[in-house]
Scaffold this motif. Sequence first.
Motif, PDB file in Angstrom:
ATOM      1  N   LEU A  85       1.276 -12.527   2.790  1.00 46.88           N
ATOM      2  CA  LEU A  85       2.295 -12.464   2.356  1.00 46.88           C
ATOM      3  C   LEU A  85       3.815 -12.422   3.346  1.00 46.88           C
ATOM      4  O   LEU A  85       4.858 -12.539   2.930  1.00 46.88           O
ATOM      5  CB  LEU A  85       2.344 -11.250   1.148  1.00 46.88           C
ATOM      6  CG  LEU A  85       1.161 -11.289   0.223  1.00 46.88           C
ATOM      7  CD1 LEU A  85       1.367 -10.096  -0.683  1.00 46.88           C
ATOM      8  CD2 LEU A  85       1.424 -12.811  -0.812  1.00 46.88           C
ATOM      9  N   GLY A  86       3.237 -11.729   4.479  1.00 48.56           N
ATOM     10  CA  GLY A  86       4.295 -11.636   5.524  1.00 48.56           C
ATOM     11  C   GLY A  86       5.265 -10.593   5.353  1.00 48.56           C
ATOM     12  O   GLY A  86       6.297 -10.592   6.116  1.00 48.56           O
ATOM     13  N   LEU A  87       4.999  -9.596   4.633  1.00 45.89           N
ATOM     14  CA  LEU A  87       5.764  -8.189   4.513  1.00 45.89           C
ATOM     15  C   LEU A  87       5.639  -7.612   5.806  1.00 45.89           C
ATOM     16  O   LEU A  87       4.829  -7.482   6.630  1.00 45.89           O
ATOM     17  CB  LEU A  87       5.507  -7.389   3.335  1.00 45.89           C
ATOM     18  CG  LEU A  87       5.486  -8.043   1.946  1.00 45.89           C
ATOM     19  CD1 LEU A  87       4.718  -7.335   0.840  1.00 45.89           C
ATOM     20  CD2 LEU A  87       7.021  -8.300   1.666  1.00 45.89           C
ATOM     21  N   PRO A  88       6.787  -7.006   6.142  1.00 43.89           N
ATOM     22  CA  PRO A  88       6.865  -6.315   7.641  1.00 43.89           C
ATOM     23  C   PRO A  88       5.743  -5.302   7.633  1.00 43.89           C
ATOM     24  O   PRO A  88       5.533  -4.500   6.809  1.00 43.89           O
ATOM     25  CB  PRO A  88       8.368  -5.754   7.605  1.00 43.89           C
ATOM     26  CG  PRO A  88       9.169  -6.246   6.504  1.00 43.89           C
ATOM     27  CD  PRO A  88       8.050  -6.624   5.479  1.00 43.89           C
ATOM     28  N   ASP A  89       5.088  -5.380   8.764  1.00 39.66           N
ATOM     29  CA  ASP A  89       4.031  -4.345   9.161  1.00 39.66           C
ATOM     30  C   ASP A  89       4.598  -2.907   9.160  1.00 39.66           C
ATOM     31  O   ASP A  89       5.624  -2.643   9.746  1.00 39.66           O
ATOM     32  CB  ASP A  89       3.459  -4.787  10.409  1.00 39.66           C
ATOM     33  CG  ASP A  89       2.011  -4.024  10.723  1.00 39.66           C
ATOM     34  OD1 ASP A  89       1.742  -3.283  10.284  1.00 39.66           O
ATOM     35  OD2 ASP A  89       1.664  -4.270  12.087  1.00 39.66           O
ATOM     36  N   GLY A  90       3.951  -2.049   8.456  1.00 35.00           N
ATOM     37  CA  GLY A  90       4.389  -0.694   8.635  1.00 35.00           C
ATOM     38  C   GLY A  90       5.165  -0.163   7.451  1.00 35.00           C
ATOM     39  O   GLY A  90       5.667   0.938   7.477  1.00 35.00           O
ATOM     40  N   GLU A  91       5.860  -1.295   6.802  1.00 34.97           N
ATOM     41  CA  GLU A  91       6.755  -0.956   5.767  1.00 34.97           C
ATOM     42  C   GLU A  91       6.488  -1.095   4.219  1.00 34.97           C
ATOM     43  O   GLU A  91       7.433  -1.209   3.609  1.00 34.97           O
ATOM     44  CB  GLU A  91       8.188  -2.004   6.184  1.00 34.97           C
ATOM     45  CG  GLU A  91       8.570  -1.998   7.313  1.00 34.97           C
ATOM     46  CD  GLU A  91       9.185  -0.344   7.669  1.00 34.97           C
ATOM     47  OE1 GLU A  91       9.757   0.250   6.405  1.00 34.97           O
ATOM     48  OE2 GLU A  91       9.361  -0.283   8.839  1.00 34.97           O
ATOM     49  N   LEU A  92       5.104  -1.496   3.883  1.00 36.99           N
ATOM     50  CA  LEU A  92       4.690  -1.617   2.860  1.00 36.99           C
ATOM     51  C   LEU A  92       5.186  -0.478   1.644  1.00 36.99           C
ATOM     52  O   LEU A  92       4.898   0.762   2.073  1.00 36.99           O
ATOM     53  CB  LEU A  92       3.123  -1.768   2.572  1.00 36.99           C
ATOM     54  CG  LEU A  92       2.430  -3.038   2.803  1.00 36.99           C
ATOM     55  CD1 LEU A  92       1.101  -2.936   2.618  1.00 36.99           C
ATOM     56  CD2 LEU A  92       3.171  -4.099   2.307  1.00 36.99           C
ATOM     57  N   THR A  93       5.499  -0.810   0.642  1.00 29.34           N
ATOM     58  CA  THR A  93       5.937   0.163  -0.392  1.00 29.34           C
ATOM     59  C   THR A  93       5.171   0.012  -1.612  1.00 29.34           C
ATOM     60  O   THR A  93       5.173  -1.144  -2.074  1.00 29.34           O
ATOM     61  CB  THR A  93       7.502   0.199  -0.591  1.00 29.34           C
ATOM     62  OG1 THR A  93       8.220   0.356   0.635  1.00 29.34           O
ATOM     63  CG2 THR A  93       8.050   1.201  -1.525  1.00 29.34           C
ATOM     64  N   ASP A  94       4.637   0.992  -2.255  1.00 35.32           N
ATOM     65  CA  ASP A  94       4.151   0.927  -3.545  1.00 35.32           C
ATOM     66  C   ASP A  94       5.158   0.834  -4.689  1.00 35.32           C
ATOM     67  O   ASP A  94       5.323   1.982  -5.137  1.00 35.32           O
ATOM     68  CB  ASP A  94       2.933   2.100  -3.562  1.00 35.32           C
ATOM     69  CG  ASP A  94       2.365   2.181  -4.878  1.00 35.32           C
ATOM     70  OD1 ASP A  94       2.422   0.993  -5.691  1.00 35.32           O
ATOM     71  OD2 ASP A  94       1.915   3.120  -5.256  1.00 35.32           O
TER      72      ASP A  94
END
Length: 236
Positions: A85-94
């Motif tokens: 999905l390529g979302l920024p590493d370390g920044e996942l938000t639930d």
Amino acid sequence: MPGLIDEIPSSALAVYAHPDDGDVACGGSLARWAANGCEVHLVVCTDGGRGTTDPAVEPEELASRRAEELAASARLVGLSSSLLLGLPDGELTDGPELRGELVAQLRRLQPEVVLGHDPTAVFFGQHYFNHRDHRMAGWALLDAVSPAAALPLYFPEHGPPHQVRATYLSGTLEPDVWVDVTDTIDVKVAAVLCHQSQFAEPGEWAGEAVRLRAEEEGRRAGVPYAEGFRHLQFGA
Ligand SMILES: [Zn+2]
């Protein structure tokens, strides 16, 4: 053997935060299922662009290296597809964005079973606690599986509802089922070793660590090598 689960699902979707997580968490189970006719898909939420101790590495460069590592390991494991999905590493938000994306993938692929991070596992001994992205991805996946993907009024823009039959949560402190990976431990080790960007020292020691960990779970399940999961069944 109590707790040993033998089923080969017809299709499975593994959802993990980083490109190496699926191989470390459940590569033996995925390889076993794929070898027995299961259609196995992997979705990786982030690009893994911060997974290094080297300050000189460019995140984009690392992300593209990790995508190549993943492509190599996916071939070994026998995945039908892998998607970053390529979302920024370390920044996942639930939040609704990630949850909606996972609902879209669940409805597109319609897996019988789903695998992912156990978000309730936080502290592992006195030297490690679970990565934030793992916790966020784990919660988002659970909430995407149930109720969101299964009910039509959640994310109607992502297609008709899909009911997952079971989830397997890895990296758990409370495993209640085990998959015998004795036949696929070598594939798992080789798959993990594809992710060389994740090892400060190149070499085979990581493979030994993977083997020891699977041996430990194997002892609990009464087989040479195993992977342990928290198991949830829906609609039963
Ligand atoms: Zn990870």
